[in-house]
Write a protein that holds these residues in place. Structure first.
Motif, PDB file in Angstrom:
ATOM      1  N   GLN A   1      -5.268   1.803  -3.336  1.00 48.60           N
ATOM      2  CA  GLN A   1      -4.386   1.775  -2.180  1.00 48.60           C
ATOM      3  C   GLN A   1      -2.930   1.524  -2.576  1.00 48.60           C
ATOM      4  O   GLN A   1      -2.020   1.820  -1.807  1.00 48.60           O
TER       5      GLN A   1
ATOM      6  N   VAL B   1      -1.928  -5.056  -0.910  1.00 46.25           N
ATOM      7  CA  VAL B   1      -3.244  -5.175  -1.523  1.00 46.25           C
ATOM      8  C   VAL B   1      -3.348  -6.583  -2.099  1.00 46.25           C
ATOM      9  O   VAL B   1      -2.626  -6.936  -3.038  1.00 46.25           O
TER      10      VAL B   1
ATOM     11  N   LYS C   1      -9.938  -0.574  -3.615  1.00 46.36           N
ATOM     12  CA  LYS C   1      -8.840  -1.476  -3.264  1.00 46.36           C
ATOM     13  C   LYS C   1      -7.590  -1.174  -4.080  1.00 46.36           C
ATOM     14  O   LYS C   1      -6.499  -1.021  -3.530  1.00 46.36           O
TER      15      LYS C   1
ATOM     16  N   SER D   1      -0.423  -0.860  -8.647  1.00 51.17           N
ATOM     17  CA  SER D   1      -1.465  -1.669  -9.279  1.00 51.17           C
ATOM     18  C   SER D   1      -1.701  -1.245 -10.723  1.00 51.17           C
ATOM     19  O   SER D   1      -2.031  -2.065 -11.579  1.00 51.17           O
TER      20      SER D   1
ATOM     21  N   THR E   1       0.837  -1.197   0.000  1.00 50.19           N
ATOM     22  CA  THR E   1       0.000   0.000   0.000  1.00 50.19           C
ATOM     23  C   THR E   1       0.874   1.250   0.000  1.00 50.19           C
ATOM     24  O   THR E   1       1.928   1.293   0.645  1.00 50.19           O
TER      25      THR E   1
END
Length: 244
Positions: free
Chosen positions: A145, A91, A142, A149, A55
Motif C-alpha cells: 500500500q 501504513v 500491507k 516501504s 499510502t
C-alpha cells in the motif's frame, strides 16, 4: 520555508528476542583429552512501521482531489484537513517477522603420540554437526500500500535451511626446542552448497628470546549465510532531505 515532511520522518521499530542454551563436557578417556559442547539458539525479530509511510492510493487521490479526499498541495503547506487525511492514510503496525534457529554439536579429542627433540608430538581430532534454519514472513498486502516501504517485492514467505558436517585433524611436531611445525586439514559438507577440504601448514621458530619467526600457508572457505541467501529483498529510499 515550509516543512516538506508533514508527517515527520519515516519511523520504525525492530524488536529482537534471542534465547540461547549451551552445555559442555570435558575429561579424559583411554588416554585422550576431550571436550564436547552443544549449542541451541533461537532468534525472533518483528519489524513494525510507526510513522511516515503514507499510502500510495491516498497520496494520488489527495493530489488529484478525487474520491472525496481533501486537496494535498505538493508545493506548499497542508491545510488542517489535508494533514489529518495524511495521518489517517498511513501504513502502520507489524509488517514483517523473522525467526532463525541454530543447533550445533562439536567435539575435540587430543593426545600425545611420540617423543621428539622438542617434546611430544600431539594429535587432535575434531568434528562439528550443525543445523541452521530461518524463515521471513512479510505482510505483502500491507507493505504494497506504501511505495516508500521498499518491501513490496520481498515475497510473502522466504525460508531456507541447511545441514553442515565437518571433520578436522591436526598434527603438531616439536622438531627442536625452538622449532615447531603444525599440519592440519578440515573437511566441510554443506547440504545446500557442496563440499570443501582446506589444509593448513604452519611453523614457529624462536631464534632467541627477542626474535620469533612465524609462517603459515592455508586455504579458507566461507559459505554464504542463510540471511544472505534468503532474506527478503528490499529497496531503500533515503529518509533525509538533500539539496540536489
Amino acid at each position: 520555508m515550509y516543512k516538506r515532511q508533514v508527517l515527520g520522518p519515516r519511523q520504525g521499530e525492530q524488536v529482537n528476542t534471542t534465547q540461547r542454551f549451551i552445555a559442555g563436557l570435558e575429561g579424559t578417556l583411554v588416554g585422550w583429552d576431550y571436550q564436547a559442547g552443544y549449542l541451541w539458539s533461537n532468534s525472533k525479530v518483528d519489524n513494525t512501521f510507526l510513522n511516515g509511510y503514507p499510502t500510495t492510493v491516498g497520496l494520488l487521490a489527495g493530489v488529484r482531489g478525487t474520491g472525496g479526499a481533501p486537496f494535498l498541495n505538493p508545493f506548499g503547506p497542508q491545510t488542517a484537513a489535508g494533514l489529518a487525511y495524511l495521518q489517517a492514510n498511513q501504513v502502520l503496525g507489524k509488517v514483517q517477522e523473522g525467526e532463525g534457529t541454530l543447533k550445533s554439536f562439536n567435539a575435540v579429542a587430543s593426545r600425545p603420540l611420540w617423543a621428539m627433540s622438542g617434546g611430544s608430538a600431539q594429535v587432535a581430532l575434531s568434528t562439528e554437526l550443525r543445523k541452521e534454519k530461518m524463515v521471513y514472513i512479510t505482510d505483502v498486502p500491507k507493505v504494497s500500500q506504501a511505495a516508500s516501504s521498499g518491501l513490496a517485492g520481498a515475497g510473502a514467505r522466504r525460508e531456507g535451511s541447511r545441514d553442515v558436517d565437518a571433520l578436522g585433524a591436526e598434527l603438531v611436531l616439536p622438531i627442536l626446542k625452538n622449532l615447531e611445525v603444525a599440519i592440519s586439514t578440515r573437511y566441510d559438507r554443506y547440504s545446500d552448497f557442496g563440499n570443501t577440504t582446506n589444509p593448513k601448514a604452519s611453523f614457529r621458530f624462536q631464534l632467541n628470546k627477542d626474535v620469533l619467526f612465524r609462517g603459515s600457508y592455508n586455504k579458507g572457505f566461507a559459505a554464504p549465510t542463510l540471511t544472505q541467501l534468503y532474506a527478503p529483498q528490499s529497496t531503500t529510499f533515503t529518509g533525509g532531505a538533500y539539496n540536489d
